[in-house]
Each structure stands twice: as C-alpha cells, then as structure tokens.
Design a protein around this motif. Sequence first.
Motif, PDB file in Angstrom:
ATOM      1  N   THR A 126       0.866  -1.170   0.000  1.00 37.62           N
ATOM      2  CA  THR A 126       0.000   0.000   0.000  1.00 37.62           C
ATOM      3  C   THR A 126       0.907   1.225   0.000  1.00 37.62           C
ATOM      4  OG1 THR A 126      -1.685  -1.145   1.306  1.00 37.62           O
ATOM      5  CG2 THR A 126      -1.772   1.274   1.275  1.00 37.62           C
ATOM      6  N   LEU A 197      -8.327   6.793  -5.352  1.00 28.28           N
ATOM      7  CA  LEU A 197      -7.611   5.521  -5.310  1.00 28.28           C
ATOM      8  C   LEU A 197      -7.071   5.249  -6.720  1.00 28.28           C
ATOM      9  CD1 LEU A 197      -7.147   3.390  -3.100  1.00 28.28           C
ATOM     10  CD2 LEU A 197      -9.334   2.360  -3.747  1.00 28.28           C
ATOM     11  N   SER A 199      -5.280   2.643  -9.320  1.00 27.99           N
ATOM     12  CA  SER A 199      -5.103   1.206  -9.446  1.00 27.99           C
ATOM     13  C   SER A 199      -4.500   0.858 -10.804  1.00 27.99           C
ATOM     14  CB  SER A 199      -6.447   0.508  -9.241  1.00 27.99           C
ATOM     15  OG  SER A 199      -6.252  -0.872  -9.054  1.00 27.99           O
ATOM     16  N   GLU A 205      -5.982  -6.333  -8.755  1.00 25.32           N
ATOM     17  CA  GLU A 205      -6.054  -4.970  -8.231  1.00 25.32           C
ATOM     18  C   GLU A 205      -7.478  -4.408  -8.292  1.00 25.32           C
ATOM     19  OE1 GLU A 205      -3.277  -6.307  -9.708  1.00 25.32           O
ATOM     20  OE2 GLU A 205      -2.661  -6.221  -7.610  1.00 25.32           O
ATOM     21  N   ARG A 206      -8.255  -4.908  -9.240  1.00 24.79           N
ATOM     22  CA  ARG A 206      -9.679  -4.528  -9.234  1.00 24.79           C
ATOM     23  C   ARG A 206     -10.309  -5.015  -7.941  1.00 24.79           C
ATOM     24  NH1 ARG A 206      -9.754  -6.157 -14.913  1.00 24.79           N
ATOM     25  NH2 ARG A 206      -9.434  -4.198 -15.985  1.00 24.79           N
ATOM     26  N   SER A 208      -8.903  -5.624  -4.906  1.00 24.72           N
ATOM     27  CA  SER A 208      -8.536  -4.849  -3.712  1.00 24.72           C
ATOM     28  C   SER A 208      -9.132  -3.442  -3.768  1.00 24.72           C
ATOM     29  CB  SER A 208      -7.014  -4.793  -3.545  1.00 24.72           C
ATOM     30  OG  SER A 208      -6.389  -4.340  -4.716  1.00 24.72           O
ATOM     31  N   SER A 209      -9.108  -2.818  -4.930  1.00 24.73           N
ATOM     32  CA  SER A 209      -9.607  -1.445  -5.024  1.00 24.73           C
ATOM     33  C   SER A 209     -11.102  -1.361  -4.764  1.00 24.73           C
ATOM     34  CB  SER A 209      -9.301  -0.859  -6.404  1.00 24.73           C
ATOM     35  OG  SER A 209      -7.914  -0.793  -6.579  1.00 24.73           O
ATOM     36  N   HIS A 210     -11.845  -2.317  -5.303  1.00 22.00           N
ATOM     37  CA  HIS A 210     -13.297  -2.264  -5.094  1.00 22.00           C
ATOM     38  C   HIS A 210     -13.668  -2.557  -3.646  1.00 22.00           C
ATOM     39  CE1 HIS A 210     -14.955  -1.243  -8.984  1.00 22.00           C
ATOM     40  NE2 HIS A 210     -13.974  -1.950  -9.520  1.00 22.00           N
ATOM     41  N   GLN A 213     -12.897   0.621  -1.847  1.00 20.30           N
ATOM     42  CA  GLN A 213     -13.894   1.644  -2.162  1.00 20.30           C
ATOM     43  C   GLN A 213     -15.118   1.500  -1.249  1.00 20.30           C
ATOM     44  OE1 GLN A 213     -15.856   1.313  -6.040  1.00 20.30           O
ATOM     45  NE2 GLN A 213     -15.906   3.546  -6.166  1.00 20.30           N
ATOM     46  N   ILE A 225     -11.999   5.428  -8.304  1.00 24.18           N
ATOM     47  CA  ILE A 225     -10.914   4.507  -8.679  1.00 24.18           C
ATOM     48  C   ILE A 225     -10.453   4.842 -10.101  1.00 24.18           C
ATOM     49  CG2 ILE A 225     -10.234   2.107  -9.100  1.00 24.18           C
ATOM     50  CD1 ILE A 225     -12.500   1.212  -7.249  1.00 24.18           C
ATOM     51  N   SER A 227      -7.809   3.570 -13.044  1.00 24.47           N
ATOM     52  CA  SER A 227      -6.950   2.453 -13.398  1.00 24.47           C
ATOM     53  C   SER A 227      -5.972   2.881 -14.488  1.00 24.47           C
ATOM     54  CB  SER A 227      -7.841   1.313 -13.886  1.00 24.47           C
ATOM     55  OG  SER A 227      -7.086   0.175 -14.060  1.00 24.47           O
ATOM     56  N   SER A 245      -2.580   3.924  -3.421  1.00 20.79           N
ATOM     57  CA  SER A 245      -2.685   2.780  -4.319  1.00 20.79           C
ATOM     58  C   SER A 245      -2.431   1.504  -3.534  1.00 20.79           C
ATOM     59  CB  SER A 245      -1.686   2.879  -5.471  1.00 20.79           C
ATOM     60  OG  SER A 245      -1.819   1.730  -6.288  1.00 20.79           O
TER      61      SER A 245
END
Length: 297
Positions: A126, A197, A199, A205-206, A208-210, A213, A225, A227, A245
Amino acid sequence: MKKSKYRRLLTVLPAAFLLLGCEAGESEEEPADVGEAMDHTIVGIEAGSGTTEMAEDMLNDYDNLEGWELQTSSTAGMVTALEQAIENEEPIVVTGWTPHWIFEEFDLKILDDPKNSLGEEEFIHTIVRQGLEEDMPGAYTVMENFSWEVEDMQEVMFAAQDIPFEEAATNWVEDNRDMVDEWTAGAEPVDGQEFRLVSTPWDSERASSHVMQIVLEELGYTVDITSVDPVVMFQAIAHDEGDASLAPWLPMTFGAYYDEYEDQIVDLGPNMSGAMNGLVVPAYMDIDSVEDLPAKD
Ligand code: PBE
C-alpha cells in the motif's frame, strides 16, 4: 465477442495453425519439436506491465531462450490463447501470475525459474501520497491497517467472473465484517470527502480497489478509482494526483518504478503476501522448468 477473440488468437498462435496445416502431408514425420510448435514464442500480456518487463529480461538470462520471442498483447488475449491451446491440447507457454483465476479454471503449472528472472514471492504494498496522514487521518488509518490474504483476494476475483466487481466486493465486505472492522478501527467517519484511489488494470487490483472503495464509502468518503499503467500509478501518487494505491507488486514487478519514486511516496508496507509471477504452461506439457524450453537452433 467470441469472433474477435478468435481473430486475436490467429495473430498470437500462428504456429499452432501451421502445425495443423502440415499434418496431412507429413503425417509420417515426428511432430515438430515443442519449441517449433510454439514458434519459439512466449505469449505475454500488456507491454506496460511489470511481468512483461521481467519476461523480456528473462529471454537474456537463459541461454536456451536465445531467439525466443515474447509476444505482448493483453491479459485477455493471453487468456484466450491459453484457453484455445488447452482446448486443442497444443503446447503453449504464457506469462502468468498468482493470484489468478486461470489456476482454478485450468490444470496448469508454473515453470521453475532457477535464475529468478520473474522473481520469487511478491508482496503487494500500500502506498500513499505525502501529506495524506495530516489531510485525511481516517483514510490514512484504514490504509495503514489494510491487509488480507491471497484467499480473500481470490474470493473476490472468482466471484467477479460472474458478477460485477462492485457486487463481488460488497458481498465480500458483508461476509468479512470482522476483518473490515479491524481495518477501520480508530478511523473517524467523514462527510463526503473525496478519496482518489489509483489502481492498475488487472483483476487482482480490481478486487482490492473495489473492496477498499466500499470500506471507505461506509466511512463517508466518496471514492474514485482510476486504473492506469503501473508507471503512471507511481507518478500519480508521487505528484499528488492520487491519494493511495493498493497495487504495487514488490520487490521485483515494479521494483524499478519504486526505486525511482521511493522518495516522493509513503510506503505503508505489504497488504498481501504470496503473489508470484512465472511462465505458465498446461499441466499436460512435459516440461517443468524454464530451462526445459527447447533452444532454437
Ligand atoms: N500483474 C498483475 C501486474 C501487476 C499485477 C502481475 C500482471 C504487472 O505485471 O504489472
């Protein structure tokens, strides 16, 4: 959709089709050497990815890979080529990584890489922008606390094969309240503050990011987000164009970018361990190591 995938396959797997074309006239000959059958080509992913950069170095690290080529395309193109080769039981070698659902879907093996060209265990870190701790202490606390396991990420990734990532992430958060509570412990709720965020465009990574979020939005943040390619992700955090990130794979995958931007970002350490890049082949192939790939003569 199916049709365009098929077309892409024609461009990434010419060798397989040539081989089929030869069969009738030359049926008495031994099948071509497995390297020839693959046209001495490794099916790669996006040109801007860390995996691709390492795989390019790999071609120089191994004597037997002299003359081999890395064909860059996209992750979707790589998966389609793999799927088609498996359907036809043809040889194929691709650049892959875990966690990825292809290991759930197909019987695959990661080739030994005695020179560690594609690295060993990778940790996903992170990173946040400088000043975040002062500006958004609540979000910073969550970033600092965020940590999960390969199995958690995979659960979201697998679910998202059939439902949108937003939904898969929402379900995961609902089913893992205890873990989420640990991440948000000590973080004060806010009132709509915007959180950026940054990504990268891969399912890991989708996932973890979602999830993040949803967690931050429950705290009152408005989360956006974006990307981008890995190098742009580092630049965004370094130049205050993004707040955080969860996507940096280290020490190898994004090592070069990390070294470049280390002084301009804040590294909060790994949020997940146990990731890995490697050359991947179907289990029916009779090779176990990168060194078993036949040299081109
Ligand atoms: N990956 C997945 C990315 C990082 C996450 C390994 C394909 C890359 O190579 O850049």
